[in-house]
Design a protein around this motif. Structure first.
Motif, PDB file in Angstrom:
ATOM      1  N   GLY A   1       0.793  -1.239   0.000  1.00  0.00           N
ATOM      2  CA  GLY A   1       0.000   0.000   0.000  1.00  0.00           C
ATOM      3  C   GLY A   1       0.821   1.283   0.000  1.00  0.00           C
ATOM      4  N   LYS A   2       2.100   1.189  -0.335  1.00  0.00           N
ATOM      5  CA  LYS A   2       2.970   2.378  -0.311  1.00  0.00           C
ATOM      6  C   LYS A   2       2.421   3.514  -1.176  1.00  0.00           C
ATOM      7  CE  LYS A   2       5.857  -0.323  -1.877  1.00  0.00           C
ATOM      8  NZ  LYS A   2       6.277  -1.626  -2.202  1.00  0.00           N
ATOM      9  N   SER A   3       2.001   3.174  -2.392  1.00  0.00           N
ATOM     10  CA  SER A   3       1.513   4.212  -3.313  1.00  0.00           C
ATOM     11  C   SER A   3       0.174   4.782  -2.847  1.00  0.00           C
ATOM     12  CB  SER A   3       1.338   3.651  -4.727  1.00  0.00           C
ATOM     13  OG  SER A   3       2.503   2.984  -5.095  1.00  0.00           O
TER      14      SER A   3
ATOM     15  N   THR B   1       8.278   6.001  -7.069  1.00  0.00           N
ATOM     16  CA  THR B   1       9.472   5.791  -7.909  1.00  0.00           C
ATOM     17  C   THR B   1       9.177   4.909  -9.133  1.00  0.00           C
ATOM     18  OG1 THR B   1      10.231   3.973  -6.483  1.00  0.00           O
ATOM     19  CG2 THR B   1      11.155   6.162  -6.037  1.00  0.00           C
ATOM     20  N   ASP B   2       8.234   3.967  -8.995  1.00  0.00           N
ATOM     21  CA  ASP B   2       7.907   3.120 -10.155  1.00  0.00           C
ATOM     22  C   ASP B   2       7.282   3.942 -11.283  1.00  0.00           C
ATOM     23  OD1 ASP B   2       8.820   0.787  -8.999  1.00  0.00           O
ATOM     24  OD2 ASP B   2       6.862   0.195  -8.224  1.00  0.00           O
ATOM     25  N   VAL B   3       6.386   4.843 -10.908  1.00  0.00           N
ATOM     26  CA  VAL B   3       5.728   5.688 -11.915  1.00  0.00           C
ATOM     27  C   VAL B   3       6.769   6.613 -12.560  1.00  0.00           C
ATOM     28  CG1 VAL B   3       3.994   7.522 -12.223  1.00  0.00           C
ATOM     29  CG2 VAL B   3       3.510   5.584 -10.719  1.00  0.00           C
TER      30      VAL B   3
ATOM     31  N   THR C   1      19.169  -4.115 -14.669  1.00  0.00           N
ATOM     32  CA  THR C   1      18.999  -2.787 -15.279  1.00  0.00           C
ATOM     33  C   THR C   1      17.912  -2.020 -14.548  1.00  0.00           C
ATOM     34  OG1 THR C   1      19.721  -3.601 -17.395  1.00  0.00           O
ATOM     35  CG2 THR C   1      18.412  -1.588 -17.447  1.00  0.00           C
ATOM     36  N   PHE C   2      16.819  -2.713 -14.225  1.00  0.00           N
ATOM     37  CA  PHE C   2      15.758  -2.046 -13.469  1.00  0.00           C
ATOM     38  C   PHE C   2      16.304  -1.503 -12.153  1.00  0.00           C
ATOM     39  CE2 PHE C   2      12.550  -2.058 -10.143  1.00  0.00           C
ATOM     40  CZ  PHE C   2      11.651  -1.146 -10.671  1.00  0.00           C
ATOM     41  N   ARG C   3      17.114  -2.306 -11.462  1.00  0.00           N
ATOM     42  CA  ARG C   3      17.681  -1.869 -10.175  1.00  0.00           C
ATOM     43  C   ARG C   3      18.591  -0.654 -10.349  1.00  0.00           C
ATOM     44  NH1 ARG C   3      13.969  -3.691  -7.399  1.00  0.00           N
ATOM     45  NH2 ARG C   3      13.691  -5.916  -7.475  1.00  0.00           N
ATOM     46  N   LYS C   4      19.263  -0.604 -11.466  1.00  0.00           N
ATOM     47  CA  LYS C   4      20.149   0.531 -11.741  1.00  0.00           C
ATOM     48  C   LYS C   4      19.280   1.796 -11.922  1.00  0.00           C
ATOM     49  CE  LYS C   4      23.539   1.762 -15.245  1.00  0.00           C
ATOM     50  NZ  LYS C   4      22.672   2.512 -16.150  1.00  0.00           N
TER      51      LYS C   4
ATOM     52  N   GLY D   1       9.751   1.242  -4.665  1.00  0.00           N
ATOM     53  CA  GLY D   1       9.406  -0.100  -5.117  1.00  0.00           C
ATOM     54  C   GLY D   1       9.817  -1.100  -4.034  1.00  0.00           C
ATOM     55  N   GLY D   2       9.160  -2.237  -4.005  1.00  0.00           N
ATOM     56  CA  GLY D   2       9.426  -3.231  -2.960  1.00  0.00           C
ATOM     57  C   GLY D   2      10.878  -3.701  -2.898  1.00  0.00           C
ATOM     58  N   GLY D   3      11.583  -3.559  -4.033  1.00  0.00           N
ATOM     59  CA  GLY D   3      12.958  -4.059  -4.075  1.00  0.00           C
ATOM     60  C   GLY D   3      14.009  -2.989  -3.810  1.00  0.00           C
ATOM     61  N   ILE D   4      13.591  -1.845  -3.321  1.00  0.00           N
ATOM     62  CA  ILE D   4      14.540  -0.741  -3.096  1.00  0.00           C
ATOM     63  C   ILE D   4      15.643  -1.169  -2.114  1.00  0.00           C
ATOM     64  CG2 ILE D   4      13.399   0.425  -1.122  1.00  0.00           C
ATOM     65  CD1 ILE D   4      14.596   2.290  -4.235  1.00  0.00           C
TER      66      ILE D   4
ATOM     67  N   SER E   1       1.132  -6.939 -13.064  1.00  0.00           N
ATOM     68  CA  SER E   1       2.058  -5.824 -13.275  1.00  0.00           C
ATOM     69  C   SER E   1       3.387  -5.979 -12.541  1.00  0.00           C
ATOM     70  CB  SER E   1       1.382  -4.527 -12.820  1.00  0.00           C
ATOM     71  OG  SER E   1       1.191  -4.568 -11.418  1.00  0.00           O
ATOM     72  N   ARG E   2       3.523  -7.054 -11.765  1.00  0.00           N
ATOM     73  CA  ARG E   2       4.751  -7.192 -10.968  1.00  0.00           C
ATOM     74  C   ARG E   2       5.501  -8.468 -11.341  1.00  0.00           C
ATOM     75  NH1 ARG E   2       0.683  -4.791  -7.577  1.00  0.00           N
ATOM     76  NH2 ARG E   2       1.516  -3.076  -6.324  1.00  0.00           N
ATOM     77  N   PRO E   3       6.512  -8.338 -12.191  1.00  0.00           N
ATOM     78  CA  PRO E   3       7.205  -9.514 -12.728  1.00  0.00           C
ATOM     79  C   PRO E   3       7.741 -10.463 -11.666  1.00  0.00           C
ATOM     80  CG  PRO E   3       8.065  -7.470 -13.691  1.00  0.00           C
ATOM     81  CD  PRO E   3       7.077  -7.070 -12.669  1.00  0.00           C
ATOM     82  N   LEU E   4       8.244  -9.919 -10.557  1.00  0.00           N
ATOM     83  CA  LEU E   4       8.838 -10.803  -9.552  1.00  0.00           C
ATOM     84  C   LEU E   4       7.785 -11.598  -8.786  1.00  0.00           C
ATOM     85  CD1 LEU E   4      11.810  -8.812  -8.006  1.00  0.00           C
ATOM     86  CD2 LEU E   4      11.838 -10.631  -9.705  1.00  0.00           C
ATOM     87  N   TRP E   5       6.546 -11.156  -8.873  1.00  0.00           N
ATOM     88  CA  TRP E   5       5.453 -11.888  -8.225  1.00  0.00           C
ATOM     89  C   TRP E   5       4.850 -12.868  -9.221  1.00  0.00           C
ATOM     90  CZ3 TRP E   5       4.167 -12.417  -3.304  1.00  0.00           C
ATOM     91  CH2 TRP E   5       2.939 -12.982  -2.985  1.00  0.00           C
TER      92      TRP E   5
ATOM     93  N   ARG F   1      12.989 -12.757   3.330  1.00  0.00           N
ATOM     94  CA  ARG F   1      14.287 -12.071   3.228  1.00  0.00           C
ATOM     95  C   ARG F   1      14.102 -10.559   3.240  1.00  0.00           C
ATOM     96  NH1 ARG F   1      17.318 -10.239  -0.791  1.00  0.00           N
ATOM     97  NH2 ARG F   1      16.063 -11.045  -2.505  1.00  0.00           N
ATOM     98  N   ARG F   2      13.131 -10.089   2.468  1.00  0.00           N
ATOM     99  CA  ARG F   2      12.901  -8.647   2.393  1.00  0.00           C
ATOM    100  C   ARG F   2      12.391  -8.087   3.716  1.00  0.00           C
ATOM    101  NH1 ARG F   2      10.950  -7.135  -3.038  1.00  0.00           N
ATOM    102  NH2 ARG F   2      12.649  -7.612  -4.480  1.00  0.00           N
ATOM    103  N   HIS F   3      11.515  -8.855   4.369  1.00  0.00           N
ATOM    104  CA  HIS F   3      10.950  -8.397   5.646  1.00  0.00           C
ATOM    105  C   HIS F   3      12.075  -8.037   6.620  1.00  0.00           C
ATOM    106  CE1 HIS F   3       8.742  -8.125   9.348  1.00  0.00           C
ATOM    107  NE2 HIS F   3       9.424  -9.130   9.841  1.00  0.00           N
TER     108      HIS F   3
HETATM  109  C1  S3P Z   1       9.403  -4.801  -7.213  1.00  0.00           C
HETATM  110  C2  S3P Z   1       8.303  -4.108  -6.769  1.00  0.00           C
HETATM  111  C3  S3P Z   1       7.493  -3.254  -7.655  1.00  0.00           C
HETATM  112  C4  S3P Z   1       8.335  -2.749  -8.827  1.00  0.00           C
HETATM  113  C5  S3P Z   1       9.002  -3.899  -9.522  1.00  0.00           C
HETATM  114  C6  S3P Z   1       9.927  -4.675  -8.594  1.00  0.00           C
HETATM  115  C7  S3P Z   1      10.124  -5.657  -6.243  1.00  0.00           C
HETATM  116  O1  S3P Z   1       6.983  -2.140  -6.931  1.00  0.00           O
HETATM  117  O2  S3P Z   1       9.302  -1.834  -8.389  1.00  0.00           O
HETATM  118  O3  S3P Z   1       8.005  -4.732 -10.052  1.00  0.00           O
HETATM  119  O4  S3P Z   1      11.271  -6.067  -6.513  1.00  0.00           O
HETATM  120  O5  S3P Z   1       9.556  -5.937  -5.167  1.00  0.00           O
HETATM  121  P1  S3P Z   1       5.796  -2.243  -5.835  1.00  0.00           P
HETATM  122  O6  S3P Z   1       6.439  -2.588  -4.530  1.00  0.00           O
HETATM  123  O7  S3P Z   1       5.214  -0.888  -5.833  1.00  0.00           O
HETATM  124  O8  S3P Z   1       4.862  -3.286  -6.291  1.00  0.00           O
END
Ligand code: S3P
Length: 171
Positions: free
Chosen positions: A13-15, A32-34, A55-58, A76-79, A114-118, A132-134
């Motif tokens: 629910g960050k956004s 940041t995703d937008v 590349t996305f992370r960069k 984004g969740g992977g920040i 919309s979320r490739p990693l999911w 791990r992320r938690h």
């Molecule tokens: C990602 C989360 C996404 C987005 C991308 C990667 C992640 O953002 O940055 O799909 O690695 O968890 P949200 O957390 O807004 O879904």
């Protein structure tokens, strides 16, 4: 104190919270995703498919430094995948972890494309990623807000109680 960096797993629910907070307290907000999608004129799933996660992370790391003048920043969740991003957020603002249980995330992200990693992961991989992320979110957060069973208004209120937005605490 400001900006507030909202961190947390996909679907936490960050956004939604960031946007709602900014409307209620008349402050600036960026996701940041937008921002990445408009800067690179490409949707995130396409960036992943075409150039890969690295590349996305960069892009994500670069963008984090460009959005610093906003008051509320939904990341984004992977920040937290890059330690330098964590350091940057800690040095330049306040980090708030929107905690949502795995069970609730799984419910919210049913049918999400919309979320490739999911989308592209099996159940065990998703759980491992969450676990791990938690730990990473928890370690770097200045404040944790538990979101399960809370309305958007309640979460925004909690955030505002802890970090009232006014001219004195603006960056
Ligand atoms: C990602 C989360 C996404 C987005 C991308 C990667 C992640 O953002 O940055 O799909 O690695 O968890 P949200 O957390 O807004 O879904």
């Amino acid at each position: 104190m400001y900006p507030l960096f909202l961190i947390g797993f996909m679907g936490s629910g960050k956004s939604t919270i960031g946007k709602s907070f900014s409307e209620r307290y008349q402050c600036s907000f960026v996701d940041t995703d937008v921002y990445i999608e408009s800067k690179y004129r490409m949707e995130i799933p396409k960036i992943f498919a075409k150039y890969g996660e690295d590349t996305f992370r960069k892009y994500e790391g670069e963008v984090l430094k460009e959005v610093l003048l906003f008051d509320i920043i939904a990341t984004g969740g992977g920040i937290v995948e890059r330690n330098e991003n964590i350091q940057f957020m800690a040095q330049n603002g306040t980090i708030v972890y929107l905690h949502t249980t795995y069970r609730e995330i799984d419910r919210r992200l049913q049918g999400d494309t919309s979320r490739p990693l999911w989308v592209n992961s099996d159940r065990a991989t998703k759980r491992a990623l969450y676990k791990r992320r938690h730990k990473l979110y928890e370690q770097c957060a200045h404040k944790i807000i538990y979101t399960d069973g809370q309305s958007v208004e309640q979460i925004v209120q909690k955030l505002a109680n802890k970090y009232p937005f006014n001219d004195h605490n603006k960056h």
